[in-house]
Write an enzyme that holds these catalytic residues in place. Structure first.
Site, PDB file in Angstrom:
ATOM      1  N   CYS A 106     -54.007  -9.093   3.913  1.00  0.00           N
ATOM      2  CA  CYS A 106     -52.543  -8.581   4.110  1.00  0.00           C
ATOM      3  C   CYS A 106     -52.339  -8.262   2.669  1.00  0.00           C
ATOM      4  O   CYS A 106     -52.619  -7.246   2.069  1.00  0.00           O
ATOM      5  CB  CYS A 106     -51.475  -9.774   4.807  1.00  0.00           C
ATOM      6  SG  CYS A 106     -50.219  -8.966   5.100  1.00  0.00           S
ATOM      7  N   PHE A 107     -51.270  -8.958   2.020  1.00  0.00           N
ATOM      8  CA  PHE A 107     -50.829  -8.547   0.493  1.00  0.00           C
ATOM      9  C   PHE A 107     -52.084  -8.826  -0.323  1.00  0.00           C
ATOM     10  O   PHE A 107     -52.126  -7.911  -1.293  1.00  0.00           O
ATOM     11  CB  PHE A 107     -49.851  -9.639   0.235  1.00  0.00           C
ATOM     12  CG  PHE A 107     -48.942  -9.012  -0.891  1.00  0.00           C
ATOM     13  CD1 PHE A 107     -47.931  -8.089  -0.492  1.00  0.00           C
ATOM     14  CD2 PHE A 107     -49.057  -9.732  -2.096  1.00  0.00           C
ATOM     15  CE1 PHE A 107     -46.997  -7.863  -1.683  1.00  0.00           C
ATOM     16  CE2 PHE A 107     -47.964  -9.319  -3.057  1.00  0.00           C
ATOM     17  CZ  PHE A 107     -47.233  -8.124  -2.932  1.00  0.00           C
ATOM     18  N   HIS A 130     -54.415 -10.476   9.987  1.00  0.00           N
ATOM     19  CA  HIS A 130     -54.411 -11.956   9.832  1.00  0.00           C
ATOM     20  C   HIS A 130     -55.387 -12.713  10.735  1.00  0.00           C
ATOM     21  O   HIS A 130     -55.310 -13.080  11.734  1.00  0.00           O
ATOM     22  CB  HIS A 130     -53.172 -12.442  10.250  1.00  0.00           C
ATOM     23  CG  HIS A 130     -52.011 -12.136   9.271  1.00  0.00           C
ATOM     24  ND1 HIS A 130     -51.258 -12.892   8.355  1.00  0.00           N
ATOM     25  CD2 HIS A 130     -51.267 -10.986   9.274  1.00  0.00           C
ATOM     26  CE1 HIS A 130     -50.488 -12.179   7.781  1.00  0.00           C
ATOM     27  NE2 HIS A 130     -50.337 -11.119   8.122  1.00  0.00           N
ATOM     28  N   GLU A 163     -56.190 -15.744  10.443  1.00  0.00           N
ATOM     29  CA  GLU A 163     -55.734 -17.030  10.747  1.00  0.00           C
ATOM     30  C   GLU A 163     -54.958 -17.225  11.685  1.00  0.00           C
ATOM     31  O   GLU A 163     -54.284 -18.232  11.959  1.00  0.00           O
ATOM     32  CB  GLU A 163     -55.094 -17.664   9.306  1.00  0.00           C
ATOM     33  CG  GLU A 163     -53.796 -17.293   9.127  1.00  0.00           C
ATOM     34  CD  GLU A 163     -53.539 -15.795   8.894  1.00  0.00           C
ATOM     35  OE1 GLU A 163     -52.243 -15.551   8.879  1.00  0.00           O
ATOM     36  OE2 GLU A 163     -54.375 -15.251   8.738  1.00  0.00           O
ATOM     37  N   GLY A 212     -45.828  -3.700   6.067  1.00  0.00           N
ATOM     38  CA  GLY A 212     -45.156  -2.492   6.058  1.00  0.00           C
ATOM     39  C   GLY A 212     -45.688  -1.733   5.023  1.00  0.00           C
ATOM     40  O   GLY A 212     -44.948  -0.512   4.975  1.00  0.00           O
TER      41      GLY A 212
END
Length: 399
Positions: free
Chosen positions: A271-272, A366, A368, A315
């Site tokens: 993600c990030f 994700h 997880e 986003g």
């Protein structure tokens, strides 16, 4: 922005107390107060998950946002401490079509309404979330506000002005807000296979659990960690977590990641962390029109041809051409070649990167996801393989 009214001051309040959700384009939705009373401002986004609302609420990646649930009935199974993915609810506001009046599950410890109230989350129920989602899909994510209780006294015109005066998500940084204050060492129960330094940019509890289950010792580190502090853990691999905000603001973490790559440490990011790998390699990031949020997003693994159903909450995305090998632009291409390893099948967004000349990979989704799906959980097994290979390489050098 008014502070939410404490529960003790509003016992016996009617379930039909009015509430408003106002968008920056002037759209006003009228519904019933849900959770705490007061006002909350944030970016209004929608999540398509039909289960796992407590994971959504407690995911730090939702910091700064008002979440609209597209599933029409929310709160059926209540809430419990075990399903908290962090220490608190992170969404600023919450919007649902129909809030369940009864929490019906043997694990339930409180209603969702009570959880939102205890965490100061101002919500709204009884609105047309289908219509709202269509607005957000056509226009893009918008700044908005949820208002109830005493906050309504200001009037709709003044509330709309508050909405329009708040800053955009572009350029917003929440890293200092969501990261842990001090390092934390987590030990697996059985044999220790290796050590991972996990930089907390807004990590969910399921992530270190997935590592611990596979025999990895985890040093959970604040986002402000220096390269020297990270290397002092003796980590065999480095992990960058999910998190909220604009990746363009995370310059310090990008420099830390470049230090990790320069040191030859294996890297995995989600993600990030995927966006920061892209930035560290020299690519740009950009804001998506309305983002990906939910647990039903199809992603193609381009190496195997497998289509995975995955959980998303982002986003922003990395801007890399989908086809072919690319030389990482940073510093004259010193990080070598990069390919797009995964791509979103709904809109061709980059969903994963793999370095061909470094031991580094990342995904935008994700693996997880506690509420599922679990198609991508094998990525943690890949991390274990990197740790084993790194340890074997170190041992061969010593011999």
């Amino acid at each position: 922005m008014t502070a939410p009214t404490p529960a003790r001051e509003r016992r016996g309040a009617s379930r039909t107390e009015p509430a408003l959700l106002i968008l920056e384009d002037g759209t006003v939705l009228r519904g019933s107060a849900y959770g705490a009373r007061g006002s909350r401002l944030g970016e209004v986004v929608f999540s398509t998950g039909m289960t796992g609302y407590q994971e959504t609420l407690t995911d730090p990646s939702y910091a700064g946002q008002i979440v609209v649930q597209t599933a029409p009935h929310i709160g059926n199974t209540g809430a419990n401490a075990q399903d908290m993915e962090s220490s608190r609810v992170w969404v600023r506001g919450y919007a649902v079509r129909e809030a369940s009046r009864v929490a019906s599950n043997w694990r339930s410890e409180q209603t969702l309404d009570e959880l939102l109230e205890s965490q100061g989350v101002v919500g709204i129920a009884g609105i047309d979330t289908r219509m709202l989602t269509r607005v957000l899909r056509e226009t893009g994510s918008l700044r908005g506000g949820v208002f109830s209780g005493d906050a309504l006294a200001a009037g709709e015109a003044a509330l709309l002005e508050q909405v329009r005066e708040q800053p955009s998500m572009e350029g917003a940084s929440f890293v200092d807000e969501v990261t842990i204050a001090q390092p934390l060492l987590l030990e697996p129960e059985g044999e220790v296979i290796g050590t991972v330094a996990a930089v907390d940019l807004g990590i969910k509890g399921a992530t270190p659990r997935a590592m611990l289950e596979r025999g990895l010792r985890v040093h959970l580190l604040p986002a402000t960690t220096t390269l020297e502090e990270l290397r002092s853990t003796g980590a065999d691999a480095v992990f960058f977590s999910n998190g909220p905000g604009d990746p363009a603001t995370a310059d310090a973490q990008v420099e830390l990641l470049r230090g990790v790559l320069d040191a030859g440490l294996p890297f995995f990011g989600i993600c990030f962390g995927n966006q920061l790998l892209g930035r560290a390699l020299g690519f740009e990031t950009y804001k998506l029109k309305y983002g990906h949020r939910g647990i039903n997003q199809p992603v193609l693994d381009r190496e195997t041809g497998t289509v995975e159903i995955t959980a998303h909450n982002h986003g922003f995305a990395v801007d890399v051409p989908l086809e072919g090998e690319h030389t990482a632009p940073h510093d004259g291409g010193r990080y070598g070649r990069v390919v797009v390893s995964h791509v979103g099948l709904n809109d061709d967004v980059v969903e994963g990167l793999r370095c061909l000349d470094l031991t580094a990979f990342s995904v935008q989704y994700h693996p997880e996801a506690a509420a599922g799906p679990h198609d991508a959980s094998y990525l943690f097994d890949r991390l274990v393989d990197l740790v084993r290979a790194h340890r074997a390489g170190d041992q061969s050098k010593e011999s």
